[in-house]
Design an enzyme around this catalytic site. Structure first.
Site, PDB file in Angstrom:
ATOM      1  CG  ASP A 177       3.899  -4.425   9.110  1.00 19.59           C
ATOM      2  OD1 ASP A 177       3.202  -5.502   9.766  1.00 19.59           O
ATOM      3  OD2 ASP A 177       3.431  -4.501   8.573  1.00 19.59           O
ATOM      4  N   GLY A 212       2.433  -6.796   3.857  1.00 19.37           N
ATOM      5  CA  GLY A 212       2.985  -7.386   3.094  1.00 19.37           C
ATOM      6  C   GLY A 212       4.619  -7.040   2.596  1.00 19.37           C
ATOM      7  NE  ARG A 257      14.331   4.824  11.365  1.00 19.81           N
ATOM      8  CZ  ARG A 257      15.442   3.571  12.051  1.00 19.81           C
ATOM      9  NH1 ARG A 257      16.288   3.452  12.986  1.00 19.81           N
ATOM     10  NH2 ARG A 257      15.238   2.345  11.500  1.00 19.81           N
ATOM     11  CG  ASN A 294      -2.004  -1.299   0.778  1.00 16.53           C
ATOM     12  OD1 ASN A 294      -2.585  -1.283   0.326  1.00 16.53           O
ATOM     13  ND2 ASN A 294      -1.959  -1.095   2.843  1.00 16.53           N
ATOM     14  CB  THR A 319       3.211  -8.597  20.355  1.00 19.55           C
ATOM     15  OG1 THR A 319       2.128  -8.236  18.543  1.00 19.55           O
ATOM     16  CG2 THR A 319       4.367  -9.365  18.941  1.00 19.55           C
ATOM     17  N   GLY A 345       1.538  -1.081   4.011  1.00 23.20           N
ATOM     18  CA  GLY A 345       0.862  -2.492   3.923  1.00 23.20           C
ATOM     19  C   GLY A 345       1.962  -3.518   4.370  1.00 23.20           C
ATOM     20  CG  ASP A 382       1.267   2.945   4.755  1.00 20.46           C
ATOM     21  OD1 ASP A 382       0.606   2.247   4.587  1.00 20.46           O
ATOM     22  OD2 ASP A 382       1.770   2.546   5.619  1.00 20.46           O
TER      23      ASP A 382
END
Length: 300
Positions: free
Chosen positions: A245, A43, A278, A13, A212, A41, A15
């Protein structure tokens, strides 16, 4: 140490990220302080995370024929991800609208775009999956595509890591193909009705699971083993958008390199913490040296 081949099956994607002192309530408008467009995204983020953590990462997914698709592909390649099998479909790329407050908390709305057209895996894409050391998948693409890739991986003896996001109840035909489930508390509740108070409940559907919980750390559960707590790595958080991610991408690399999953989870926790320092998702993914600097090995 051998560079593991990590195949990531998932979304890409653009963002659109706005920062503001507080997140708006329904019907409320707040004045923001900054705006950036960043590749994202789940992935793409996890593929970049795996590449920066030292893996040979391949992304299987789709981008649109628009300018966002060109930018996404270029940024992935520049980050060390193999995009040779990334599809280009006519129309718009996926887009995520992200709002981030001063504490680093976020809300996200995703419009799938080309990701929804990622169906019907080709023989070449199946071959890429079967040649992997580990397959990582999420749920921002059609479920049938995830099932097809996980089935191919199982037949080839390739471990399957499923990051079950966005939150949903998982069909049994998918969970029986999963070797390791990675979820946050909301996703865990959608799957089994329990969060951190009972991470072992996830084992009713999969043999291994990592739950998590942000600043509370994570919990690793495996059938026949005691539940292990993975302590958080303290850092000054700026934006948690891509922390999960970063955790998943680094975890896949460490596991594929032969580290046991408790140690791999500690290393992944360092990756998640590093990324939270960040702004943004893919641009915040840490390299191996940053992860090693924050890594705290398991005790006992």
């Amino acid at each position: 140490m051998r560079q593991p081949r990590v195949v990531v099956l998932g979304s890409a994607n653009m963002d659109l990220v706005a920062t503001a002192p507080v997140l708006p309530l329904p019907g409320e408008t707040v004045l923001g302080s900054d705006f950036v467009m960043l590749p994202g995204g789940k992935g793409a983020n996890q593929a970049i995370a795996a590449a920066r953590a030292g893996g040979a990462a391949v992304l299987l997914g789709a981008v649109g024929s628009d300018s966002f698709g060109v930018t996404l592909t270029a940024r992935l390649a520049a980050s060390g991800v193999d995009t040779s099998r990334l599809r280009v479909v006519y129309g718009s790329s996926g887009v995520a609208l992200v709002s981030v407050n001063a504490a680093g908390e976020n809300t996200i709305v995703v419009v799938p775009g080309a990701n929804a057209a990622f169906t019907g895996l080709s023989p070449e894409e199946i071959a890429v999956v079967c040649a992997a050391d580990v397959l990582v998948a999420q749920l921002e693409i059609p479920l049938d595509t995830v099932l097809a890739a996980a089935g191919a991986a199982r037949r080839a003896g390739v471990p399957v890591v499923l990051n079950a996001a966005p939150a949903m109840r998982l069909p049994a035909e998918l969970t029986e193909l999963v070797d390791l489930l990675v979820v946050n508390e909301r996703e865990a509740a959608a799957i089994c009705g329990h969060g951190r108070e009972d991470p072992g409940a996830l084992l009713a559907t999969v043999p291994r699971a990592l739950l998590t919980a942000g600043p509370a750390g994570a919990w690793y559960a495996a059938r026949g083993e005691p539940v292990r707590h993975i302590p958080p790595v303290p850092v000054e958080s700026v934006d948690t958008t891509g922390a999960g991610d970063a955790f998943t991408g680094a975890l896949a690399v460490a596991w594929a390199q032969g580290r046991d999953l408790v140690d791999a989870a500690h290393w992944a926790a360092a990756a998640g913490a590093a990324s939270a320092r960040r702004l943004g998702a893919s641009v915040a993914m840490p390299d191996r040296a940053e992860i090693d600097a924050l890594y705290r090995p398991p005790v006992g």
